[in-house]
Design a protein around this motif. Structure first.
Motif, PDB file in Angstrom:
ATOM      1  N   VAL A 166     184.306  63.761  29.342  1.00  0.00           N
ATOM      2  CA  VAL A 166     185.058  64.581  28.390  1.00  0.00           C
ATOM      3  C   VAL A 166     185.644  62.810  27.763  1.00  0.00           C
ATOM      4  CG1 VAL A 166     185.848  66.144  29.665  1.00  0.00           C
ATOM      5  CG2 VAL A 166     187.382  63.114  29.107  1.00  0.00           C
ATOM      6  N   ASP A 167     185.117  63.064  25.897  1.00  0.00           N
ATOM      7  CA  ASP A 167     185.826  61.859  25.709  1.00  0.00           C
ATOM      8  C   ASP A 167     187.050  62.256  24.561  1.00  0.00           C
ATOM      9  OD1 ASP A 167     184.052  64.141  24.060  1.00  0.00           O
ATOM     10  OD2 ASP A 167     183.813  62.729  22.280  1.00  0.00           O
ATOM     11  N   CYS A 168     187.498  61.350  23.890  1.00  0.00           N
ATOM     12  CA  CYS A 168     189.462  61.819  23.058  1.00  0.00           C
ATOM     13  C   CYS A 168     188.537  62.048  21.218  1.00  0.00           C
ATOM     14  CB  CYS A 168     190.129  60.955  23.804  1.00  0.00           C
ATOM     15  SG  CYS A 168     190.797  61.626  25.098  1.00  0.00           S
ATOM     16  N   PRO A 169     188.672  62.902  21.221  1.00  0.00           N
ATOM     17  CA  PRO A 169     188.520  62.516  19.798  1.00  0.00           C
ATOM     18  C   PRO A 169     189.748  61.494  19.022  1.00  0.00           C
ATOM     19  CG  PRO A 169     188.327  64.919  19.918  1.00  0.00           C
ATOM     20  CD  PRO A 169     188.681  64.418  21.251  1.00  0.00           C
ATOM     21  N   PRO A 170     189.183  61.087  18.060  1.00  0.00           N
ATOM     22  CA  PRO A 170     190.324  59.808  17.025  1.00  0.00           C
ATOM     23  C   PRO A 170     191.183  60.695  17.121  1.00  0.00           C
ATOM     24  CG  PRO A 170     188.578  60.288  15.595  1.00  0.00           C
ATOM     25  CD  PRO A 170     187.821  60.824  17.380  1.00  0.00           C
ATOM     26  N   GLY A 171     192.704  59.807  17.201  1.00  0.00           N
ATOM     27  CA  GLY A 171     193.973  60.395  17.433  1.00  0.00           C
ATOM     28  C   GLY A 171     194.502  61.569  18.575  1.00  0.00           C
ATOM     29  N   ILE A 172     193.565  61.584  19.352  1.00  0.00           N
ATOM     30  CA  ILE A 172     193.831  62.468  20.016  1.00  0.00           C
ATOM     31  C   ILE A 172     194.306  61.430  22.082  1.00  0.00           C
ATOM     32  CG2 ILE A 172     193.400  64.094  22.010  1.00  0.00           C
ATOM     33  CD1 ILE A 172     192.019  65.956  19.480  1.00  0.00           C
TER      34      ILE A 172
ATOM     35  N   THR B  63     199.151  78.926  20.070  1.00  0.00           N
ATOM     36  CA  THR B  63     199.632  77.033  18.678  1.00  0.00           C
ATOM     37  C   THR B  63     201.122  76.459  18.479  1.00  0.00           C
ATOM     38  OG1 THR B  63     199.952  79.242  17.426  1.00  0.00           O
ATOM     39  CG2 THR B  63     198.823  78.788  16.942  1.00  0.00           C
ATOM     40  N   ASP B  64     201.750  76.717  19.482  1.00  0.00           N
ATOM     41  CA  ASP B  64     203.276  76.682  19.753  1.00  0.00           C
ATOM     42  C   ASP B  64     202.882  75.640  20.723  1.00  0.00           C
ATOM     43  OD1 ASP B  64     203.795  76.977  17.238  1.00  0.00           O
ATOM     44  OD2 ASP B  64     204.920  79.619  17.863  1.00  0.00           O
ATOM     45  N   LYS B  65     201.917  76.089  21.803  1.00  0.00           N
ATOM     46  CA  LYS B  65     202.258  75.488  23.246  1.00  0.00           C
ATOM     47  C   LYS B  65     201.446  73.745  23.048  1.00  0.00           C
ATOM     48  CE  LYS B  65     203.245  80.054  25.526  1.00  0.00           C
ATOM     49  NZ  LYS B  65     202.917  80.217  26.380  1.00  0.00           N
ATOM     50  N   LEU B  66     200.364  73.680  21.916  1.00  0.00           N
ATOM     51  CA  LEU B  66     199.384  72.505  22.158  1.00  0.00           C
ATOM     52  C   LEU B  66     200.305  71.386  21.510  1.00  0.00           C
ATOM     53  CD1 LEU B  66     196.018  74.447  21.451  1.00  0.00           C
ATOM     54  CD2 LEU B  66     197.421  73.913  23.910  1.00  0.00           C
ATOM     55  N   PRO B  67     200.120  70.204  21.954  1.00  0.00           N
ATOM     56  CA  PRO B  67     200.539  69.080  21.574  1.00  0.00           C
ATOM     57  C   PRO B  67     200.304  69.351  19.763  1.00  0.00           C
ATOM     58  CG  PRO B  67     199.224  68.581  23.317  1.00  0.00           C
ATOM     59  CD  PRO B  67     198.737  69.850  23.103  1.00  0.00           C
ATOM     60  N   VAL B  68     200.408  68.024  18.824  1.00  0.00           N
ATOM     61  CA  VAL B  68     200.731  68.779  17.704  1.00  0.00           C
ATOM     62  C   VAL B  68     199.245  67.407  17.104  1.00  0.00           C
ATOM     63  CG1 VAL B  68     201.643  67.568  15.237  1.00  0.00           C
ATOM     64  CG2 VAL B  68     203.186  68.213  16.805  1.00  0.00           C
ATOM     65  N   SER B  69     198.512  66.566  17.856  1.00  0.00           N
ATOM     66  CA  SER B  69     197.355  66.443  17.157  1.00  0.00           C
ATOM     67  C   SER B  69     196.080  66.952  17.779  1.00  0.00           C
ATOM     68  CB  SER B  69     197.201  65.465  18.154  1.00  0.00           C
ATOM     69  OG  SER B  69     197.029  65.282  20.086  1.00  0.00           O
ATOM     70  N   ILE B  70     196.344  67.881  18.424  1.00  0.00           N
ATOM     71  CA  ILE B  70     195.081  68.997  18.802  1.00  0.00           C
ATOM     72  C   ILE B  70     195.045  70.174  17.497  1.00  0.00           C
ATOM     73  CG2 ILE B  70     194.475  71.107  20.449  1.00  0.00           C
ATOM     74  CD1 ILE B  70     194.455  68.620  21.850  1.00  0.00           C
ATOM     75  N   ILE B  71     196.452  70.488  17.300  1.00  0.00           N
ATOM     76  CA  ILE B  71     196.531  71.093  16.457  1.00  0.00           C
ATOM     77  C   ILE B  71     195.615  70.699  14.828  1.00  0.00           C
ATOM     78  CG2 ILE B  71     198.344  72.860  14.523  1.00  0.00           C
ATOM     79  CD1 ILE B  71     197.508  73.694  17.889  1.00  0.00           C
ATOM     80  N   ARG B  72     196.034  69.589  14.353  1.00  0.00           N
ATOM     81  CA  ARG B  72     195.436  68.897  13.591  1.00  0.00           C
ATOM     82  C   ARG B  72     193.864  68.934  13.660  1.00  0.00           C
ATOM     83  NH1 ARG B  72     194.692  63.695  13.978  1.00  0.00           N
ATOM     84  NH2 ARG B  72     194.258  62.119  11.966  1.00  0.00           N
ATOM     85  N   TRP B  73     193.622  68.099  15.136  1.00  0.00           N
ATOM     86  CA  TRP B  73     192.028  68.506  14.675  1.00  0.00           C
ATOM     87  C   TRP B  73     191.498  69.596  14.400  1.00  0.00           C
ATOM     88  CZ3 TRP B  73     188.327  63.852  14.894  1.00  0.00           C
ATOM     89  CH2 TRP B  73     187.074  64.764  14.875  1.00  0.00           C
ATOM     90  N   LEU B  74     191.732  70.380  14.419  1.00  0.00           N
ATOM     91  CA  LEU B  74     191.365  71.180  15.347  1.00  0.00           C
ATOM     92  C   LEU B  74     191.387  71.856  13.434  1.00  0.00           C
ATOM     93  CD1 LEU B  74     192.010  73.232  18.042  1.00  0.00           C
ATOM     94  CD2 LEU B  74     190.718  72.647  17.357  1.00  0.00           C
ATOM     95  N   HIS B  75     192.727  71.576  12.459  1.00  0.00           N
ATOM     96  CA  HIS B  75     192.949  71.719  11.273  1.00  0.00           C
ATOM     97  C   HIS B  75     191.417  71.357  10.285  1.00  0.00           C
ATOM     98  CE1 HIS B  75     195.366  75.693  10.703  1.00  0.00           C
ATOM     99  NE2 HIS B  75     196.638  74.266  11.708  1.00  0.00           N
ATOM    100  N   LEU B  76     191.341  70.194  11.315  1.00  0.00           N
ATOM    101  CA  LEU B  76     190.598  68.668  10.368  1.00  0.00           C
ATOM    102  C   LEU B  76     189.165  69.844  10.513  1.00  0.00           C
ATOM    103  CD1 LEU B  76     191.950  65.074  11.633  1.00  0.00           C
ATOM    104  CD2 LEU B  76     191.743  66.587   9.076  1.00  0.00           C
ATOM    105  N   GLY B  77     188.654  70.316  11.328  1.00  0.00           N
ATOM    106  CA  GLY B  77     187.339  71.383  11.949  1.00  0.00           C
ATOM    107  C   GLY B  77     187.670  71.826  10.717  1.00  0.00           C
ATOM    108  N   LEU B  78     188.513  72.554  10.717  1.00  0.00           N
ATOM    109  CA  LEU B  78     189.069  74.597   9.723  1.00  0.00           C
ATOM    110  C   LEU B  78     187.670  73.642   8.703  1.00  0.00           C
ATOM    111  CD1 LEU B  78     191.397  75.772  11.175  1.00  0.00           C
ATOM    112  CD2 LEU B  78     189.596  77.086  11.652  1.00  0.00           C
TER     113      LEU B  78
END
Length: 438
Positions: A137-143, A231-246
């Motif tokens: 694995v690799d950790c994306p920036p901010g995760i 969506t409410d169970k995952l860390p904020v950084s994960i949600i943020r990264w997925l939104h950056l992708g979206l």
């Protein structure tokens, strides 16, 4: 019949060992390297690098060293703890599965470092098997790793399929999964040898497809997170990264038209079907009539177990018979017991078999086990149900229904002598179910 079931299962596992599979696809002779259909002549070849990830990668690396010897210039693989072999040239990192740890991240770093220096005359041999999604694995920036671990845990517990889990995992990687490893390896040629642990053998899903074009998108990953109410169970950084992708602020995984795939060649060398055919051959040798029912079994373990028992009752072919199934069921965990999908399958099947054959006479023997030797977070590959298990269940006054409700199949079979324990098998092509009908 218990011994016959174990022999049939073992024959299936043996057929998909790297030592039998790789020599058919890899050779060094007459000053040229042949990898699948690709041939590299000595004068055109600079370095041969080996990378790998998965439960079978150490066994694959050992066989690669045996075939190519000192022609390998350098290599790094990552496998599960206690799945390694002594290697000469290729460095082996052990890491955690099914949830990554610090070593998984280190393996990602080391492999990317090795590939960054590759040039267009280098050949990279990638040895890929199931388990690699957690091991590499690799950790994306901010995760943080701890935040990635939280995602892996949630995906494992919510009942998501492997396709769904790996779609999300691919979009929580910035340099490895979903074909991204090829960006680092470019302009070297990458030849991958793959063992499939996914139904239908989709190369972009197996091990999260590090060397394969990705059909899925950030939108697909987000839909899976939403569908399983994470969506409410995952860390904020994960949600943020997925939104950056979206929002297209983070690059998508590479798609089939990306030029990096012009120098990537993928070979599927081990599948569940190969294992089932070898199991069928052993069943024939033991004088059973083998029937391969499917290599695509999926769905909730306990539901599929009940359906199988109905099929067994309806079987009207020659006897004694051996029904064989392959695939991978899932378990939605509702209670804090200990077990895995194969043990849960066997326990649910046992309850259904007891109802179908109340006097115990002519009751089939059923075995369900993982070809990798691991079933959930336990020391068992799976479990077997026979008269001995039924006798101990009765003697100890155990309620199989209670253990099934608690998702506690390991403790049930621990008390009834039903465990199938193989240790690491160094391969991984999903599960095999053997039903012997007298």
């Amino acid at each position: 019949m218990r011994n016959d079931a174990l022999k049939i299962f073992t024959a299936g596992v043996r057929a998909v060992q790297p030592q039998y599979l790789l020599p058919r696809h890899m050779r060094w002779q007459h000053q040229q390297l042949q990898l699948g259909e690709q041939v590299f002549k000595q004068p055109d070849l600079n370095k041969v690098l080996v990378i790998g990830a998965g439960k079978a990668s150490a066994a694959m690396a050992r066989e690669t060293e045996r075939i190519l010897g000192n022609r390998i210039d350098a290599g790094i693989i990552v496998t599960k703890y206690e799945h390694t072999f002594p290697l000469k040239t290729i460095q082996c990192i052990e890491a955690a599965h099914p949830v990554p740890d610090d070593n998984s991240v280190q393996a990602g770093r080391e492999i990317m470092r090795l590939l960054k220096n590759a040039n267009e005359r280098d050949v990279v041999i990638a040895l890929i098997s199931g388990g690699a999604s957690a091991l590499l694995v690799d950790c994306p920036p901010g995760i943080l790793l701890s935040e990635l671990q939280a995602v892996f845990n949630q995906l494992l517990q919510c009942g998501a399929t492997i396709e769904e889990m790996n779609t999300v995992r691919k979009h929580l990687s910035a340099g490895i999964k979903g074909g991204q490893l090829l960006r680092t390896a470019w302009p070297a040629t990458v030849v991958s040898f793959i063992l499939s642990d996914v139904i239908g053998d989709p190369l972009d899903i197996i091990a999260s497809g590090p060397t394969v074009a990705d059909r899925s998108t950030f939108a697909d990953a987000w839909e899976i997170v939403r569908q399983y109410q994470l969506t409410d169970k995952l860390p904020v950084s994960i949600i943020r990264w997925l939104h950056l992708g979206l929002n297209k602020e983070v690059a998508e995984t590479p798609k089939p038209d990306d030029p990096i795939f012009t120098k990537s060649f993928n070979y599927l060398i081990g599948t569940n079907r190969i294992a089932l055919e070898a199991a069928a051959a052993m069943a024939r040798e033991l004088h059973y009539t083998p029937v391969i029912v499917t290599d695509s079994l999926k769905g909730e373990a306990r539901d599929k177990a009940r359906e199988l028992v109905t099929q067994v009752q309806q079987y009207d072919g020659p006897r004694p018979a051996c029904l064989l199934l392959g695939g991978e069921t899932t378990v939605t965990i509702n209670n804090p017991g200990k077990g895995g999908r194969n043990q849960e399958f066997a326990l649910a099947a046992m309850i259904a078999l007891q109802q179908a054959y109340p006097d115990g006479g002519q009751m089939p023997v059923l075995l369900s086990a993982g070809t990798d030797g691991t079933d959930g977070p336990t020391n068992a590959a799976g479990a077997i149900v026979d008269k001995g298990v039924l006798q101990l269940t009765a003697q100890r006054r155990l309620s199989p229904e209670k253990y099934l409700t608690q998702n506690d199949s390991w403790n049930f079979f621990d008390q009834t002598g039903g465990h199938v324990i193989t240790g690491p098998t160094h391969t991984n092509v999903m599960d095999i179910i053997v039903v012997l009908i007298p």
